[in-house]
Write a protein that holds these residues in place. Sequence first.
Motif, PDB file in Angstrom:
ATOM      1  N   TYR A   1       0.831  -1.212   0.000  1.00  0.00           N
ATOM      2  CA  TYR A   1       0.000   0.000   0.000  1.00  0.00           C
ATOM      3  C   TYR A   1       0.861   1.256   0.000  1.00  0.00           C
ATOM      4  O   TYR A   1       0.670   2.167  -0.819  1.00  0.00           O
ATOM      5  N   HIS A   2       1.828   1.309   0.918  1.00  0.00           N
ATOM      6  CA  HIS A   2       2.658   2.520   1.030  1.00  0.00           C
ATOM      7  C   HIS A   2       3.619   2.665  -0.149  1.00  0.00           C
ATOM      8  O   HIS A   2       4.091   3.778  -0.424  1.00  0.00           O
ATOM      9  N   ALA A   3       3.904   1.547  -0.835  1.00  0.00           N
ATOM     10  CA  ALA A   3       4.756   1.623  -2.028  1.00  0.00           C
ATOM     11  C   ALA A   3       3.970   2.061  -3.259  1.00  0.00           C
ATOM     12  O   ALA A   3       4.546   2.228  -4.341  1.00  0.00           O
ATOM     13  N   GLY A   4       2.650   2.237  -3.101  1.00  0.00           N
ATOM     14  CA  GLY A   4       1.821   2.698  -4.211  1.00  0.00           C
ATOM     15  C   GLY A   4       1.433   1.616  -5.191  1.00  0.00           C
ATOM     16  O   GLY A   4       1.051   1.907  -6.335  1.00  0.00           O
ATOM     17  N   VAL A   5       1.523   0.342  -4.770  1.00  0.00           N
ATOM     18  CA  VAL A   5       1.139  -0.761  -5.648  1.00  0.00           C
ATOM     19  C   VAL A   5      -0.377  -0.738  -5.845  1.00  0.00           C
ATOM     20  O   VAL A   5      -1.133  -0.640  -4.869  1.00  0.00           O
ATOM     21  N   ASP A   6      -0.838  -0.805  -7.087  1.00  0.00           N
ATOM     22  CA  ASP A   6      -2.276  -0.715  -7.358  1.00  0.00           C
ATOM     23  C   ASP A   6      -3.017  -1.943  -6.816  1.00  0.00           C
ATOM     24  O   ASP A   6      -2.421  -2.997  -6.566  1.00  0.00           O
ATOM     25  N   LEU A   7      -4.322  -1.794  -6.663  1.00  0.00           N
ATOM     26  CA  LEU A   7      -5.154  -2.801  -6.009  1.00  0.00           C
ATOM     27  C   LEU A   7      -5.104  -4.148  -6.719  1.00  0.00           C
ATOM     28  O   LEU A   7      -4.989  -5.200  -6.087  1.00  0.00           O
ATOM     29  N   ARG A   8      -5.205  -4.150  -8.037  1.00  0.00           N
ATOM     30  CA  ARG A   8      -5.233  -5.403  -8.796  1.00  0.00           C
ATOM     31  C   ARG A   8      -3.909  -6.149  -8.668  1.00  0.00           C
ATOM     32  O   ARG A   8      -3.880  -7.375  -8.503  1.00  0.00           O
ATOM     33  N   THR A   9      -2.801  -5.427  -8.721  1.00  0.00           N
ATOM     34  CA  THR A   9      -1.490  -6.065  -8.578  1.00  0.00           C
ATOM     35  C   THR A   9      -1.312  -6.599  -7.159  1.00  0.00           C
ATOM     36  O   THR A   9      -0.776  -7.697  -6.961  1.00  0.00           O
ATOM     37  N   ALA A  10      -1.767  -5.824  -6.174  1.00  0.00           N
ATOM     38  CA  ALA A  10      -1.678  -6.273  -4.781  1.00  0.00           C
ATOM     39  C   ALA A  10      -2.483  -7.552  -4.577  1.00  0.00           C
ATOM     40  O   ALA A  10      -2.049  -8.469  -3.869  1.00  0.00           O
ATOM     41  N   GLN A  11      -3.644  -7.634  -5.193  1.00  0.00           N
ATOM     42  CA  GLN A  11      -4.465  -8.848  -5.100  1.00  0.00           C
ATOM     43  C   GLN A  11      -3.683 -10.060  -5.598  1.00  0.00           C
ATOM     44  O   GLN A  11      -3.674 -11.114  -4.964  1.00  0.00           O
ATOM     45  N   TYR A  12      -3.003  -9.893  -6.735  1.00  0.00           N
ATOM     46  CA  TYR A  12      -2.229 -11.001  -7.298  1.00  0.00           C
ATOM     47  C   TYR A  12      -1.077 -11.386  -6.375  1.00  0.00           C
ATOM     48  O   TYR A  12      -0.868 -12.573  -6.076  1.00  0.00           O
ATOM     49  N   LEU A  13      -0.315 -10.391  -5.920  1.00  0.00           N
ATOM     50  CA  LEU A  13       0.863 -10.680  -5.100  1.00  0.00           C
ATOM     51  C   LEU A  13       0.488 -11.320  -3.769  1.00  0.00           C
ATOM     52  O   LEU A  13       1.226 -12.156  -3.238  1.00  0.00           O
ATOM     53  N   LEU A  14      -0.671 -10.948  -3.233  1.00  0.00           N
ATOM     54  CA  LEU A  14      -1.122 -11.519  -1.964  1.00  0.00           C
ATOM     55  C   LEU A  14      -1.823 -12.858  -2.139  1.00  0.00           C
ATOM     56  O   LEU A  14      -2.085 -13.567  -1.167  1.00  0.00           O
ATOM     57  N   GLY A  15      -2.176 -13.199  -3.380  1.00  0.00           N
ATOM     58  CA  GLY A  15      -2.845 -14.473  -3.630  1.00  0.00           C
ATOM     59  C   GLY A  15      -4.278 -14.487  -3.161  1.00  0.00           C
ATOM     60  O   GLY A  15      -4.801 -15.533  -2.763  1.00  0.00           O
TER      61      GLY A  15
ATOM     62  N   SER B   1      -8.194 -14.547  -3.664  1.00  0.00           N
ATOM     63  CA  SER B   1      -9.109 -15.015  -4.704  1.00  0.00           C
ATOM     64  C   SER B   1     -10.122 -13.939  -5.079  1.00  0.00           C
ATOM     65  O   SER B   1     -10.663 -13.944  -6.181  1.00  0.00           O
ATOM     66  N   SER B   2     -10.375 -13.004  -4.157  1.00  0.00           N
ATOM     67  CA  SER B   2     -11.317 -11.916  -4.414  1.00  0.00           C
ATOM     68  C   SER B   2     -10.633 -10.579  -4.196  1.00  0.00           C
ATOM     69  O   SER B   2      -9.923 -10.390  -3.193  1.00  0.00           O
ATOM     70  N   ILE B   3     -10.857  -9.651  -5.115  1.00  0.00           N
ATOM     71  CA  ILE B   3     -10.258  -8.314  -4.953  1.00  0.00           C
ATOM     72  C   ILE B   3     -10.874  -7.595  -3.767  1.00  0.00           C
ATOM     73  O   ILE B   3     -10.280  -6.664  -3.213  1.00  0.00           O
ATOM     74  N   GLN B   4     -12.070  -8.032  -3.331  1.00  0.00           N
ATOM     75  CA  GLN B   4     -12.716  -7.418  -2.175  1.00  0.00           C
ATOM     76  C   GLN B   4     -11.858  -7.586  -0.926  1.00  0.00           C
ATOM     77  O   GLN B   4     -11.790  -6.688  -0.074  1.00  0.00           O
ATOM     78  N   MET B   5     -11.194  -8.726  -0.797  1.00  0.00           N
ATOM     79  CA  MET B   5     -10.327  -8.968   0.360  1.00  0.00           C
ATOM     80  C   MET B   5      -9.196  -7.953   0.395  1.00  0.00           C
ATOM     81  O   MET B   5      -8.867  -7.399   1.446  1.00  0.00           O
TER      82      MET B   5
ATOM     83  N   ALA C   1      -9.203  -5.027  -1.166  1.00  0.00           N
ATOM     84  CA  ALA C   1      -9.784  -3.694  -1.019  1.00  0.00           C
ATOM     85  C   ALA C   1     -10.057  -3.372   0.446  1.00  0.00           C
ATOM     86  O   ALA C   1      -9.884  -2.225   0.882  1.00  0.00           O
ATOM     87  N   GLU C   2     -10.483  -4.367   1.229  1.00  0.00           N
ATOM     88  CA  GLU C   2     -10.759  -4.133   2.645  1.00  0.00           C
ATOM     89  C   GLU C   2      -9.490  -3.726   3.385  1.00  0.00           C
ATOM     90  O   GLU C   2      -9.511  -2.856   4.258  1.00  0.00           O
ATOM     91  N   ILE C   3      -8.368  -4.364   3.033  1.00  0.00           N
ATOM     92  CA  ILE C   3      -7.090  -4.013   3.661  1.00  0.00           C
ATOM     93  C   ILE C   3      -6.694  -2.587   3.284  1.00  0.00           C
ATOM     94  O   ILE C   3      -6.331  -1.773   4.141  1.00  0.00           O
ATOM     95  N   TYR C   4      -6.765  -2.276   1.993  1.00  0.00           N
ATOM     96  CA  TYR C   4      -6.389  -0.944   1.521  1.00  0.00           C
ATOM     97  C   TYR C   4      -7.300   0.126   2.126  1.00  0.00           C
ATOM     98  O   TYR C   4      -6.840   1.205   2.501  1.00  0.00           O
ATOM     99  N   THR C   5      -8.603  -0.163   2.214  1.00  0.00           N
ATOM    100  CA  THR C   5      -9.544   0.813   2.775  1.00  0.00           C
ATOM    101  C   THR C   5      -9.219   1.095   4.235  1.00  0.00           C
ATOM    102  O   THR C   5      -9.252   2.246   4.686  1.00  0.00           O
TER     103      THR C   5
END
Length: 351
Positions: free
Chosen positions: A298-312, A314-318, A320-324
């Motif tokens: 988040y602090h490195a500015g990684v976009d939500l979709r890329t963060a979803q992939y790197l964290l593994g 299955s849902s982008i909602q998961m 998004a909740e962290i980023y929010t």
Amino acid sequence: MPKKRKDGRYQKKVTLSAGKQKIVYGKTIAELNQAALAVLEEDRQGLIVDDKTLVGEWAKIWLEKYKANLRPNTKAMYKNAYNTHIMGMIGDMPLREVRPVHVREVMAGVSEKSESLQHKVLLTMQQIFNTARQNGLMIKDPTEGIKITPHTKPDKAKYLTKDQTKKLLAACDDPKALAFVALCLYCGLRREEALGLQWGDIEPDSLTVNRAVAFIGNQPDPSQELKTKAAHRTIPVPAPLREILGKTPRRGLYVITETDGGAMTKIAFRRLWERVERRVDFPVHPHMLRHTYSTTLYHAGVDLRTAQYLLGHSSIQMTAEIYTHLERGDGLKAAGRIERYFLEEQPSKTS
């Protein structure tokens, strides 16, 4: 036409939608008609008329038919929730007689337990009764609208500060422990993913998550299945992690091994982690390291979709909740700066 029996009751045949006939009884004509209407309503709603399946009988079928392909640990979670907290309360009840009040009794029995356990018990009942309804064994799901009992408790830290991260890495005097901590901090691996990582999964600048080592009892689960399809991913390896891995002894296929070079057992990992906990002056558990990686993204500015992939996830909602949650924290931190700005903007008073 109703027929009066020798025992004084009335009876008549009711023809169901499939052509099958059902005999109903009543002490009076009114009671007989009510019984007939009830049978016809059950038939209309798709219920198997006169079914007497017990909750416990269906729970066994549900576990065998609907949960057969789950990872052993997940299947054991459902089985334990049912056997320990549900079976003794409603296991002997016919499915069609279970009402919300009975579900509430089960939940009342675990209301003092952790919110996590309550969720597991409620989820187990929701799935048992929902599948029973789908199979024509119940009209309504009695868990509808039922919630857990929340506990008032202080917020626990979910991730490490930069200072705590440095202290934790410095405290790891065992190369295996240091490699585990670094893999979770710098790549966001789950515990079982870090324990399942093999040297062959690592390239100079990246690593690929191919397997997970969970536990069945004390022993590693031989299936080595990942949590979800999304868990299979390739993650960049930053320089600090490359340096740590370069100094980690290679004692077998796995990066983090038992003394004989094989996969870790549950007891061996517990000992490793307890040693780590004793060497720092703040609470820490393995999943905090993964949360810390999330904050880094988040602090490195990684976009939500890329963060979803790197964290593994299955849902982008998961993700998004962290980023929010992190964005909300940043917003609160900005309060002081906003207040200073408005104070500076106020016109000065003249005498």
